[in-house]
Scaffold this active site. Structure first.
Site, short mmCIF file in Angstrom:
data_model
loop_
_atom_site.label_atom_id
_atom_site.label_comp_id
_atom_site.label_asym_id
_atom_site.label_seq_id
_atom_site.Cartn_x
_atom_site.Cartn_y
_atom_site.Cartn_z
N ASN A 192 -0.68 -7.82 2.01
CA ASN A 192 0.05 -8.75 1.14
C ASN A 192 0.20 -10.15 1.71
O ASN A 192 0.16 -11.13 0.99
CB ASN A 192 1.40 -8.16 0.76
CG ASN A 192 2.24 -7.87 1.99
OD1 ASN A 192 1.74 -7.65 3.08
ND2 ASN A 192 3.55 -7.92 1.80
N GLU A 223 7.37 -2.14 10.84
CA GLU A 223 7.94 -2.93 9.73
C GLU A 223 7.41 -2.31 8.46
O GLU A 223 6.21 -2.42 8.17
CB GLU A 223 7.47 -4.38 9.85
CG GLU A 223 8.02 -5.14 11.03
CD GLU A 223 9.51 -5.40 10.87
OE1 GLU A 223 10.13 -5.80 11.86
OE2 GLU A 223 10.03 -5.23 9.75
N CYS A 279 7.44 -7.11 0.93
CA CYS A 279 8.38 -6.03 1.24
C CYS A 279 9.82 -6.49 1.05
O CYS A 279 10.72 -5.69 0.88
CB CYS A 279 8.18 -5.57 2.67
SG CYS A 279 8.26 -6.95 3.78
N GLU A 291 11.39 -7.97 14.68
CA GLU A 291 10.48 -9.02 15.13
C GLU A 291 11.24 -10.34 15.02
O GLU A 291 12.36 -10.37 14.49
CB GLU A 291 9.22 -9.05 14.24
CG GLU A 291 8.36 -7.79 14.39
CD GLU A 291 7.08 -7.85 13.59
OE1 GLU A 291 7.15 -8.06 12.37
OE2 GLU A 291 6.01 -7.69 14.18
O1 TXE Z 1 0.11 -0.67 3.62
P1 TXE Z 1 -0.65 0.54 4.29
P2 TXE Z 1 -0.54 -1.67 2.61
C1 TXE Z 1 4.58 -2.69 3.23
C2 TXE Z 1 4.93 -2.79 1.78
C3 TXE Z 1 4.03 -1.74 1.17
C4 TXE Z 1 2.82 -1.72 2.06
C5 TXE Z 1 1.65 -2.33 1.39
O2 TXE Z 1 6.29 -2.52 1.60
O3 TXE Z 1 4.67 -0.49 1.23
O4 TXE Z 1 3.15 -2.46 3.25
O5 TXE Z 1 0.66 -2.69 2.34
C6 TXE Z 1 -3.63 0.73 8.10
N1 TXE Z 1 -3.19 4.92 11.07
N2 TXE Z 1 4.91 -3.92 3.89
O6 TXE Z 1 -0.88 -0.93 1.35
O7 TXE Z 1 -1.50 1.33 3.38
C7 TXE Z 1 -4.29 0.09 6.91
O8 TXE Z 1 -5.70 0.08 7.06
C8 TXE Z 1 -3.25 3.63 11.40
C9 TXE Z 1 6.13 -3.96 4.66
O9 TXE Z 1 -1.64 -2.39 3.32
O10 TXE Z 1 0.43 1.23 4.99
C10 TXE Z 1 -3.68 -1.31 6.94
O11 TXE Z 1 -4.35 -2.12 7.87
N3 TXE Z 1 -3.38 2.61 10.50
C11 TXE Z 1 6.20 -5.15 5.55
C12 TXE Z 1 -2.27 -1.04 7.43
O12 TXE Z 1 -2.30 0.24 8.05
C13 TXE Z 1 -3.44 2.95 9.20
C14 TXE Z 1 5.70 -6.41 4.94
C15 TXE Z 1 -1.22 -1.00 6.32
O13 TXE Z 1 -1.69 -0.14 5.33
C16 TXE Z 1 -3.38 4.29 8.77
C17 TXE Z 1 4.47 -6.21 4.23
C18 TXE Z 1 -3.25 5.30 9.76
N4 TXE Z 1 -3.20 6.60 9.44
C19 TXE Z 1 4.10 -5.00 3.67
N5 TXE Z 1 -3.47 4.29 7.40
C20 TXE Z 1 7.54 -5.42 6.22
N6 TXE Z 1 8.50 -4.49 6.22
O14 TXE Z 1 7.70 -6.49 6.77
C21 TXE Z 1 -3.57 3.01 7.01
N7 TXE Z 1 -3.56 2.19 8.07
#
Ligand code: TXE
Length: 484
Positions: A154, A252, A286, A464
Site C-alpha cells: 500500500n 506492524e 492500515c 517504529e
Molecule cells: O500484506 P501481506 P499486504 C497491512 C494492512 C493489510 C495488509 C495489506 O492492514 O492487512 O498489510 O498488505 C510478504 N512469510 N498493513 O496484502 O499479504 C508479502 O510478499 C514472509 C499494516 O501486502 O501480509 C509482502 O511482501 N513474508 C501496516 C508482505 O509479506 C510473507 C501498514 C506483506 O504481505 C509471507 C500497511 C510469509 N509467509 C499495511 N506471506 C501497519 N500496521 O503499519 C506474505 N509475505
C-alpha cells in the site's frame, strides 16, 4: 494483456543486479488499467541464501563505521532520492494505482524524509552513561547483525525506507523483500544505492512472493532480526517462522480504526478530516478510519454533509492532478472489498453512496470502485469489526462517551483512531482510554517521526519511529567500569 514495453527488474545482491538463476518471473500490473508493464524475478530459497550471505559478508565493516559516517550515507541517499522525486512519484502511482498527488505528497516526500530524519537522529545520539559512586555504566548500542525487511503493497517506498534508514543507520545489513504486487520503487531505490556507491551487500533485495521468498528469508539461520509490515494473518506466520531461532521481531499489522465525532466538533473540518481518514489511498492504509462513530445529536447533519462530501470525491485517472481516488491494488482485492458490500446488506446495512464498481473512461481494465458509505450495520457486525482495507466506511451513532469507547475498543485490532471535538482536554483524556497505539485529536495522519508508531492486540508487536526504531535495530550493551 501485455504492454508494449515490459520493464524487467532484477534482484539486487552484493551490489549486482541479477536475475534468479532459474529464470522464473512474476508479472507486475498497473492497477488502473490491468495491463502488465513490468516483470520481476520470482525468487526462491536459493536466491535468499545468496542475498543473506552477501549481507553477512558486508555487515562487519559497515557496522564498524562511526555512527556519523553512516548518517552521512543516509544524507546522501536522501539527496539522491530527492533529485528523483517526480520519477518516484509517477512510478509509485503507476505501480499502486494511487493518485499522483498522493504519491508526490506522501510516498515520494516521506521516503526522502525518512532517510533525512534518521540521519539527524544518528548525529544527535550521545554516549549514555549511568554514574555510580564508584563506577560508570557505559551504554553501547551495537548492531544486531543481518535483518530481513518485509513490506506491503500500500505504501511501498514509504514503508521500505522507514525500515532501511534506521536499520543500516545502526550498523546492520539487510535483505529486503517488497510486496510482489508493487516492486518498482524498491528497484528504483536499489538503483540509487548503486549510483551513490553504497558499499555492496549492505542492502540487498530479493523479489518474489511470500511463500517462495518471504518465508525462507524469515526462517533463514543467517537472519538475526525481522521487521515486517503487512496483514495480521501473515504476521502470525512470520512470527511462527522467526520464533524458534529467537530472532528479534517487529510486526506492524492490520487495523480497524474508529473516527469518533463529538457534537462539539467543528463540523466542516470533521467532515473533511474523517473523509480523508476513511478514503485516503482508496482506504488502503492500515491507519484508515473505516468505522465512523457520531454523537447522536449531530448524526443526521453529519451523515448528510459527509455523504455529500464523499459523492464529490473525484475517482479516476491516477495521473490527473485533481484525482482523489485511484484504483484498488488488484482484481482479487477489489472482489474482496465488494464482497463486504454484499455482506453489509446481509447484516442490515443501507448503502448511502457507492457500493459498486465504476469504470473511468479509458481505464476499463482496472480495479475501480466508488467510495462507499454504509449505515445500519451493528457496531459488532463483521463489516464493522473486520479489516476491509478498501474505500468502504460504516457509520454508527452513540449517546455517551462510555458507549463510544465501548464500540471503539470492541475489535481484535488496536492500531489507531481519531477524535473530533472542541474540547481538547476531553479529546486527550478520551483518546488515552482507547486500546490503540496512536490517536489523533482533530487531525489524522499528522506525523512527527519522533513519536512511537505501532499498535496493540492484533495490530502488531513493537513500535517504529524515533528512538523506538533505533532501539529495535540495535542491541544495548552495558559496560560497567569500576574505579579504585
Ligand atoms: O500484506 P501481506 P499486504 C497491512 C494492512 C493489510 C495488509 C495489506 O492492514 O492487512 O498489510 O498488505 C510478504 N512469510 N498493513 O496484502 O499479504 C508479502 O510478499 C514472509 C499494516 O501486502 O501480509 C509482502 O511482501 N513474508 C501496516 C508482505 O509479506 C510473507 C501498514 C506483506 O504481505 C509471507 C500497511 C510469509 N509467509 C499495511 N506471506 C501497519 N500496521 O503499519 C506474505 N509475505
Amino acid at each position: 494483456m501485455v504492454d508494449e514495453r515490459i520493464l524487467e527488474i532484477k534482484n539486487y545482491i552484493g551490489g549486482d543486479f541479477i536475475d534468479s538463476p532459474r529464470g522464473d518471473f512474476l508479472g507486475v500490473f498497473e492497477p488502473a488499467t490491468g495491463r502488465q508493464f513490468a516483470s520481476a524475478p520470482l525468487s526462491d530459497a536459493s536466491d535468499v541464501d545468496i542475498a543473506v550471505e552477501a549481507a553477512r559478508t558486508a555487515q562487519p565493516s559497515w557496522g564498524a563505521l562511526g555512527i556519523r559516517e553512516r548518517a552521512d550515507w543516509l544524507e546522501r541517499i536522501a539527496d539522491a532520492l530527492e533529485e528523483r522525486h517526480e520519477e518516484v512519484a509517477s512510478l509509485e502511482s503507476r505501480d499502486t494505482g494511487k493518485p499522483i498527488s498522493l504519491a508526490r505528497s506522501v510516498d515520494a516526500t516521506r521516503s526522502v524524509s525518512n532517510f533525512r530524519f534518521f540521519a539527524e537522529m544518528l548525529r544527535s545520539q550521545d554516549q549514555e552513561v549511568f554514574e555510580m559512586a564508584d563506577a560508570s555504566n557505559f551504554v553501547v548500542n551495537k548492531p544486531v547483525g543481518v535483518g530481513a525487511l518485509i513490506t506491503p503493497w500500500n505504501l511501498p517506498l514509504y514503508l521500505l525506507s522507514w525500515k532501511i534508514a534506521p536499520a543500516i543507520g545502526m550498523g546492520n545489513s539487510v535483505v529486503c523483500k517488497p510486496s510482489e504486487l508493487t516492486p518498482m520503487t524498491a528497484d528504483l531505490l536499489m538503483r540509487v544505492f548503486d549510483e551513490i556507491g553504497l558499499p555492496e551487500g549492505v542492502v540487498n533485495l530479493v523479489h518474489g512472493d511470500g511463500i517462495g521468498a518471504g518465508s525462507p528469508l524469515v526462517s533463514h539461520p543467517g537472519v538475526d532480526f525481522v521487521s515486517f509490515t503487512g496483514g495480521t494473518s501473515t504476521g502470525g506466520k512470520v512470527a511462527a517462522s522467526a520464533a524458534p531461532s529467537f530472532k528479534k521481531l517487529s510486526l506492524e499489522l492490520g487495523g480497524k480504526n474508529s473516527s469518533i465525532v463529538f457534537s462539539d466538533c467543528d463540523m466542516q473540518s470533521a467532515v473533511s478530516g474523517v473523509a480523508r481518514a476513511g478514503f485516503l489511498n482508496q482506504g488502503q492504509v492500515c491507519l484508515c478510519g473505516s468505522r465512523i462513530l457520531v454523537e447522536g445529536s449531530i448524526y443526521e447533519e453529519f451523515r448528510e454533509r459527509f455523504v455529500r462530501h464523499v459523492e464529490q470525491m473525484k475517482v479516476g485517472d491516477p495521473s490527473n492532478e485533481g484525482t482523489e481516488l485511484g484504483a484498488l491494488i488488484s482484481q482479487d482485492h477489489l472482489e474482496k472489498v465488494l464482497g463486504y458490500v454484499e455482506l453489509a446488506k446481509e447484516e442490515g446495512g443501507n448503502i448511502l453512496t457507492g457500493g459498486s464498481r465504476c469504470s473511468p473512461d479509458g481505464f476499463e481494465g482496472g480495479n475501480w470502485m466508488l467510495p462507499t458509505v454504509i449505515e445500519g450495520v451493528g457496531a459488532d457486525s463483521r463489516c464493522a469489526t473486520e479489516e476491509i482495507f478498501g474505500p468502504l466506511v460504516t457509520l454508527h451513532s452513540f449517546e455517551s462517551e462510555e458507549e463510544a469507547l465501548g464500540i471503539a475498543n470492541n475489535t481484535r485490532y488496536g492500531l489507531a483512531g481519531s477524535v473530533w471535538t472542541g474540547d481538547l482536554e476531553r479529546g486527550r483524556s478520551f483518546s488515552e482510554k482507547m486500546e490503540t497505539g496512536m490517536v489523533w485529536v482533530n487531525s489524522w495522519l499528522h506525523r512527527d517521526l519522533r513519536a512511537p508508531f505501532g499498535g496493540v492486540k492484533d495490530s502488531g508487536v513493537g513500535r517504529e519511529g524515533g528512538r523506538w526504531s533505533l532501539g529495535f535495530f540495535s542491541e544495548a550493551m552495558n559496560v560497567c567500569v569500576k574505579r579504585d
